[in-house]
Write an enzyme that holds these catalytic residues in place. Structure first.
Site, mmCIF file in Angstrom:
data_model
loop_
_atom_site.group_PDB
_atom_site.id
_atom_site.type_symbol
_atom_site.label_atom_id
_atom_site.label_comp_id
_atom_site.label_asym_id
_atom_site.label_seq_id
_atom_site.Cartn_x
_atom_site.Cartn_y
_atom_site.Cartn_z
ATOM 1 N N HIS A 99 0.841 -1.204 0.000
ATOM 2 C CA HIS A 99 0.000 0.000 0.000
ATOM 3 C C HIS A 99 0.868 1.243 0.000
ATOM 4 O O HIS A 99 1.926 1.264 0.604
ATOM 5 C CB HIS A 99 -0.945 0.014 1.214
ATOM 6 N N HIS A 101 1.072 5.067 1.229
ATOM 7 C CA HIS A 101 0.519 6.067 2.146
ATOM 8 C C HIS A 101 0.576 7.420 1.450
ATOM 9 O O HIS A 101 1.631 7.813 0.943
ATOM 10 C CB HIS A 101 1.370 6.181 3.415
#
Ligand code: AMP
Ligand code: ZN
Length: 138
Positions: A99, A101
């Protein structure tokens, strides 16, 4: 993959405040934001980290992150944004589904995310040479 929190959000088994979704990508608010609007951009396919993900997936994540960053600057009056990825536990990765951020930033937030050090004599040359050597093999 069975216990992956982000796979559960993607499949709708856990709730999230979604901000973007398409066939391959989902973006939703981080539950413990660094700043309000802190968003996680994730591929719907499960990969542990950037090392496992294919280049097409990573370029899609980056394309969407750029759009979301622009939306943050316009919609949240952010003056900038940080894009960060923790790859591996040593780098602070806690959820092992890759992922990005995306963190909206303001001059007034006074965040200092990185500590800095200096190189010793000859160290920078050695480190750069090792990275160049390994890169040639990948
Ligand atoms: P990382 O340290 O890069 O693995 O970051 C994982 C991030 O996921 C952290 O910033 C958490 O706050 C966030 N997080 C964990 N569980 C959830 C959840 N259910 N919904 C949204 N964000 C979450
Ligand atoms: Zn997953």
């Amino acid at each position: 993959m069975g216990d992956c929190i982000f796979c559960k959000i993607i499949s709708g088994h856990l709730p999230a405040h979604k901000v973007y979704e398409d066939e391959k990508i989902l973006a939703f608010l981080d539950i413990n934001p660094v700043n309000p609007g802190h968003t996680l951009v994730v591929p719907k396919r499960h990969f542990e980290s950037m090392i496992d993900a294919d280049d097409g997936t990573l370029s899609e994540l980056t394309r969407i992150a750029k759009r979301l960053g622009g939306a943050m600057m316009k919609g949240l009056d952010a003056q900038g944004f940080n894009l960060g990825v923790n790859n591996g536990a040593a780098a602070g990765q806690v959820v092992f589904h890759v992922h990005y951020h995306l963190i909206p930033r303001m001059h007034s937030d006074n965040l200092q995310p990185w500590g800095k050090r200096t190189y010793g004599a000859g160290e920078a040359e050695r480190v750069a040479a090792v990275i160049r050597e390994k890169l040639a093999l990948l």
